[in-house]
Every structure is written in structure tokens, then in C-alpha cells.
Design an enzyme around this catalytic site. Structure first.
Site, PDB file in Angstrom:
ATOM      1  N   ARG A   1       0.862  -1.187   0.000  1.00 60.07           N
ATOM      2  CA  ARG A   1       0.000   0.000   0.000  1.00 60.07           C
ATOM      3  C   ARG A   1       0.899   1.237   0.000  1.00 60.07           C
ATOM      4  O   ARG A   1       1.870   1.307   0.758  1.00 60.07           O
ATOM      5  CB  ARG A   1      -0.889   0.004   1.249  1.00 60.07           C
TER       6      ARG A   1
ATOM      7  N   TYR B   1      -2.594  11.515   7.741  1.00 64.28           N
ATOM      8  CA  TYR B   1      -2.823  10.229   8.406  1.00 64.28           C
ATOM      9  C   TYR B   1      -2.442   9.093   7.459  1.00 64.28           C
ATOM     10  O   TYR B   1      -2.756   9.133   6.273  1.00 64.28           O
ATOM     11  CB  TYR B   1      -4.300  10.092   8.804  1.00 64.28           C
TER      12      TYR B   1
ATOM     13  N   ASP C   1      -5.097   3.950  -0.259  1.00 57.84           N
ATOM     14  CA  ASP C   1      -6.254   4.190   0.614  1.00 57.84           C
ATOM     15  C   ASP C   1      -6.633   5.672   0.561  1.00 57.84           C
ATOM     16  O   ASP C   1      -5.821   6.533   0.892  1.00 57.84           O
ATOM     17  CB  ASP C   1      -5.871   3.794   2.050  1.00 57.84           C
TER      18      ASP C   1
ATOM     19  N   HIS D   1      -9.133   6.928   2.354  1.00 55.82           N
ATOM     20  CA  HIS D   1      -9.680   7.295   3.675  1.00 55.82           C
ATOM     21  C   HIS D   1     -10.983   8.094   3.611  1.00 55.82           C
ATOM     22  O   HIS D   1     -11.177   9.023   4.393  1.00 55.82           O
ATOM     23  CB  HIS D   1      -8.631   8.053   4.495  1.00 55.82           C
TER      24      HIS D   1
ATOM     25  N   GLU E   1      -8.897   2.182  -2.280  1.00 59.61           N
ATOM     26  CA  GLU E   1      -9.726   1.868  -1.107  1.00 59.61           C
ATOM     27  C   GLU E   1     -10.436   3.108  -0.570  1.00 59.61           C
ATOM     28  O   GLU E   1      -9.864   4.196  -0.559  1.00 59.61           O
ATOM     29  CB  GLU E   1      -8.796   1.295  -0.037  1.00 59.61           C
TER      30      GLU E   1
ATOM     31  N   GLU F   1     -14.154  -0.984   5.634  1.00 57.74           N
ATOM     32  CA  GLU F   1     -13.546  -1.155   6.960  1.00 57.74           C
ATOM     33  C   GLU F   1     -14.391  -0.531   8.068  1.00 57.74           C
ATOM     34  O   GLU F   1     -14.262  -0.911   9.220  1.00 57.74           O
ATOM     35  CB  GLU F   1     -12.104  -0.628   7.000  1.00 57.74           C
TER      36      GLU F   1
ATOM     37  N   ARG G   1     -13.808  -4.972   2.457  1.00 58.28           N
ATOM     38  CA  ARG G   1     -12.749  -4.586   3.389  1.00 58.28           C
ATOM     39  C   ARG G   1     -13.071  -4.821   4.857  1.00 58.28           C
ATOM     40  O   ARG G   1     -12.311  -4.396   5.739  1.00 58.28           O
ATOM     41  CB  ARG G   1     -12.446  -3.089   3.176  1.00 58.28           C
TER      42      ARG G   1
ATOM     43  N   GLU H   1      -4.713  -7.458   4.512  1.00 59.54           N
ATOM     44  CA  GLU H   1      -3.882  -6.374   5.048  1.00 59.54           C
ATOM     45  C   GLU H   1      -3.117  -6.884   6.269  1.00 59.54           C
ATOM     46  O   GLU H   1      -3.675  -7.571   7.121  1.00 59.54           O
ATOM     47  CB  GLU H   1      -4.781  -5.200   5.443  1.00 59.54           C
TER      48      GLU H   1
ATOM     49  N   TRP I   1     -12.903  11.495   6.618  1.00 60.91           N
ATOM     50  CA  TRP I   1     -11.614  10.850   6.356  1.00 60.91           C
ATOM     51  C   TRP I   1     -11.762   9.369   6.611  1.00 60.91           C
ATOM     52  O   TRP I   1     -12.731   8.954   7.216  1.00 60.91           O
ATOM     53  CB  TRP I   1     -10.490  11.444   7.190  1.00 60.91           C
TER      54      TRP I   1
HETATM   55  C1  CS2 Z   1      -6.668   2.150   7.604  1.00 62.45           C
HETATM   56  C2  CS2 Z   1      -6.669   2.011   9.101  1.00 62.45           C
HETATM   57  O1  CS2 Z   1      -5.812  -0.013   7.545  1.00 62.45           O
HETATM   58  C3  CS2 Z   1      -6.419   0.833   6.921  1.00 62.45           C
HETATM   59  O2  CS2 Z   1      -6.803   0.687   5.787  1.00 62.45           O
HETATM   60  O3  CS2 Z   1      -7.739   2.791   7.041  1.00 62.45           O
HETATM   61  O4  CS2 Z   1      -5.456   2.516   9.552  1.00 62.45           O
HETATM   62  C4  CS2 Z   1      -7.793   2.724   9.851  1.00 62.45           C
HETATM   63  O5  CS2 Z   1      -7.686   4.093   9.719  1.00 62.45           O
HETATM   64  C5  CS2 Z   1      -7.788   2.357  11.286  1.00 62.45           C
HETATM   65  O6  CS2 Z   1      -7.828   0.982  11.410  1.00 62.45           O
HETATM   66  C6  CS2 Z   1      -8.949   2.985  12.031  1.00 62.45           C
HETATM   67  O7  CS2 Z   1      -9.055   2.464  13.292  1.00 62.45           O
HETATM   68 MG    MG Z   2      -8.294   1.920   5.158  1.00 65.17          MG
END
Ligand code: CS2
Ligand code: MG
Length: 409
Positions: A147, A159, A217, A219, A243, A269, A290, A346, A409
Site C-alpha cells: 500500500r 494520516y 487508501d 480514507h 480503497e 472497513e 474490506r 492487510e 476521512w
Molecule cells: C486504515 C486504518 O488499515 C487501513 O486501511 O484505514 O489505519 C484505519 O484508519 C484504522 O484501522 C482505524 O481504526
Molecule cells: Mg483503510
């Protein structure tokens, strides 16, 4: 096999984890992950106050019945807190059942469909040279899929991007924000991001060639039309997936993105139920699911969700950041090995301190994860080590636009 006790354990070996431990009258124990990043104590209280008392005396072998009892019986369905609590119970009961059978959990799920689960790691850099170093470091660790996240010119911190160079010892994932009463705040500018990212992928492909699977990603930060534009701009770099392009709760947004780009899409996620996916799957708007076992009601629910995804040719790409505990990670690996429609897993790697508390048996070789043949999930909790790391509040950062508006985000 009656349930004798159900205890919650909160520990913070660098970041917070909530674990449920179920013990049966004949002395078998099962572990379940209930970690919900930044809202950990809500799930802990839900389990301790409202779930653990219902479990005492129940037959530990009745996994489906217990799932339905906790889901339908509560009247209040879905939501991350409820589904993380149910997930922990479900994982712990599968752990117990597999231990009682003397088998690794994947055997009870139908046995292995592959040698191991292709894993992707998180490379990042504040600029392109740092990012290329981070990719090299991940390849050296054995990763065969990467990634790619990058700093954006004009933004102080982003982030998902480590704040020091690869090998500098610091990783953004151990503490997404600072520990303390308030989340950190970051500034975001989507136009700056959209201008920058295609050039970054061009540089990565120029350095590493066409074969290495690359992921990215978003976000949830883009509007549908921005995401469509990014997907299109990234087509020459052949991403494995893009993602979380848009906010997850808006399933229809994916229709618009899909009309404009052939870049594969992954989302989920922050989802916690199969019902979050019905439009996405039936209209074939995504390519990868995800969700995490931890946030989606456990192995029972995740298996059903992935089976439904398989009907539409959609594959798995289970969430595996470091805020999924090693218990949740192991549960994902057993599913990864057993299901037919596996895509990728992941794998961020937990810190050595976390692995002192959670003793794991899964392996990572030649880019593939394997849950091991240890009976059950294959993870034990060192309660003494866990007790040495008390909970301390920690939050994900809050995102604001340059004018101060709170942003997705
Ligand atoms: C992220 C994570 O792993 C990912 O794809 O989006 O770092 C996510 O932000 C965190 O798990 C949130 O708790
Ligand atoms: Mg993510």
C-alpha cells in the site's frame, strides 16, 4: 461444554485492545477481539454489563444460536459497538470449538483452499524518496504487495504517513493520534492531494516496474466525482485497488465512480453488517470487501458476507491494521485460508510489545500469511503482560479543511 465465565481484558501495549476470554466448565478457553479504535471502553462495557451475564451456563458449542440470540434478541441491531461485541463472543466460541476438535479453525471452515494468504504492507513517505525507501524496506521484510501513502505538499501531516523516514523507528500506526483527552487535528486539502498522487504512482512504477501489486487508501476523503477522476488518473499505474474513495455509508456514490474508471475499488472497513453491502454487491460496484472480522460480527457473519460476495465475483480484502488485535488478525487468517474468493489480506505487523501480550503462532513467509496448525485460533493471551499496560485514552485524528471545516476521512 457449558460456559463458566466470560471476562473482558483491556490492555494497552502501545495501543488499546479489548479482548473477551470465555472459559468452559471443562477448562477450555477461547479469545475474541472486541477492539474499536477510540471507542474501546464502550464495547468493553457492552460486553461486561449486557453480554457476559447472558453467556453464563450456555452451551459453548451453539455458535449460530448464540449469534442470533445476541443479534436478534437485543432488538437493537447492527452498529460498530454491538457488532464488535458479538464478534468477540463469536470468535471466542469458534476458538473453543476448534480447540475441542483438536484442529486449527480453518479446518472447521472447510479446510485450506491455498498455501497461504497474500498480504500487503503499508509503505509511506513524507516525500517520494522517503516513500521509495519505505517500499524497499517492506520488500526486505518479505512483502509482495504494497500500500502506497504519501505526504502532500503544503500539508503538515497526513494520516497513514509515518512522520519519520523508514528505519527511523517511528510508525504512525502505533498511536494514530497522541494519547490524551482530545484527538489531534490534521488539515486536509483534496485538490492538493488529487494533483499530487498520480505523479507519486508514476515514480513508484518507474522504480519498481509493472509487476508489484500496489494499493492506495483514500480514507473516505473524496466526493464521488473526485474519486472518479482519481481512479481514472491512476489507471496507467494498474492499482490492485483504490480503497475507501468516498464516505462508506453512501453506497450509491460508488455507482458514479464505477461509471468512470476501471481501477478496482475496495470499501468496508467501517461497515459492520452484510446489509451495508447489498447495493454494492448486487450491482457489482466494488471488487473487494474490506470488513474486519472484529467489526462485522465475527467469523460466522464474515463467512456469510464473503459467501454472498463470492456470488457476485467480489473478493475478500480483510481489514488488518494494528488496531485489530492479533486475535482478530488470526480469525481473519483462518477465513483467508478457507474461503474460495480470497483476494488479499492487510497486514501491518503488531509491535513487539503487543506480541508479548498476545502470543501468536501465525507465520509470514514469501509474502504469504498462514494461521498455523495450532488448534483453535492459535493465539494465547499473557494476562500478566497484559496487566502491565493499563488503558490510556487515544483517538484517531480529526480532519479539517484549510478553512477549518470538519471533513470526512
Ligand atoms: C486504515 C486504518 O488499515 C487501513 O486501511 O484505514 O489505519 C484505519 O484508519 C484504522 O484501522 C482505524 O481504526
Ligand atoms: Mg483503510
Amino acid at each position: 461444554m457449558k460456559i463458566q465465565s466470560a471476562e473482558t481484558i483491556v490492555t494497552s501495549p502501545g495501543r488499546n485492545f479489548v479482548t473477551l476470554r470465555i472459559t468452559t466448565e471443562d477448562g477450555l478457553t477461547g479469545l475474541g477481539d472486541a477492539t474499536l479504535n477510540g471507542r474501546e471502553l464502550a464495547v468493553e462495557a457492552y460486553l461486561r454489563e449486557h453480554v457476559a451475564p447472558l453467556l453464563l451456563g450456555r452451551d459453548a458449542g451453539r455458535i449460530e444460536d448464540t449469534w442470533q440470540y445476541l443479534y436478534r434478541g437485543a432488538y437493537w441491531r447492527r452498529g460498530p459497538v454491538t457488532m464488535a461485541a458479538i464478534a468477540a463472543v463469536d470468535m471466542a466460541l469458534w476458538d473453543i470449538k476448534a480447540k475441542a476438535a483438536g484442529m486449527p479453525l480453518y479446518q472447521l471452515l472447510g479446510g485450506a483452499s491455498r498455501r497461504g494468504a497474500l498480504a500487503y504492507g503499508h509503505a509511506s513517505g513524507r516525500d517520494v524518496p522517503e516513500l521509495l525507501d519505505s517500499i524497499r524496506a517492506h520488500l526486505d521484510l518479505g512483502y509482495r504487495a504494497i500500500r502506497v501513502q504519501t505526504g502532500i505538499p503544503g500539508l503538515d501531516s497526513v494520516y497513514g504517513v509515518a512522520s519519520s523516514p523508514a528505519g527511523g523507528g517511528e510508525r504512525y500506526d502505533y498511536e494514530p493520534a497522541q494519547r490524551g483527552a482530545l484527538p489531534a487535528e490534521e488539515t486536509w486539502d483534496t485538490r492538493a492531494y488529487l494533483r499530487h498522487v498520480p505523479g507519486v504512482f508514476e515514480a513508484v512504477r518507474a522504480e519498481f516496474g509493472p509487476e508489484l501489486p500496489l494499493l492506495h487508501d483514500g480514507h473516505h476523503r473524496m466526493t464521488p466525482i473526485q474519486a472518479a477522476r482519481l481512479g481514472k488518473a491512476l489507471e496507467p499505474y494498474d492499482l490492485f485497488w483504490l480503497e475507501d474513495a468516498t464516505p462508506g455509508e453512501d453506497q450509491a456514490a460508488l455507482r458514479l465512480i464505477r461509471q468512470h474508471t476501471t481501477t478496482p475499488l475496495a470499501i468496508g472497513e467501517v461497515f459492520n453488517s452484510v446489509h451495508d453491502y447489498t447495493t454494492l454487491l448486487s450491482e457489482r460496484l466494488i471488487d473487494y470487501v474490506r470488513s474486519a472480522v472484529t467489526h462485522t460480527g465475527g467469523v460466522t457473519a464474515m463467512k456469510k458476507l464473503l459467501d454472498l460476495a463470492g456470488v457476485y465475483g467480489v473478493k475478500s480484502g480483510m481489514h488488518g491494521p494494528t488496531d485489530i488485535s492479533p486475535v482478530g488478525m488470526a480469525a481473519a487468517l483462518h477465513l483467508d485460508l478457507a474461503i474460495h474468493n480470497f483476494g488479499i489480506q492487510e497486514y501491518m505487523r503488531h509491535s513487539p510489545r503487543t506480541l508479548e501480550v498476545f502470543e501468536t503462532s501465525y507465520t509470514f513467509e514469501e509474502g504469504l500469511l498462514h494461521p498455523s496448525d495450532t488448534p483453535g485460533l492459535g493465539v494465547t493471551l499473557n494476562t500478566e503482560a497484559a496487566a502491565a499496560f493499563p488503558y490510556s485514552a487515544a483517538y484517531l485524528p480529526v480532519n479539517r479543511l484549510t478553512d477549518g471545516t470538519v471533513h470526512d476521512w
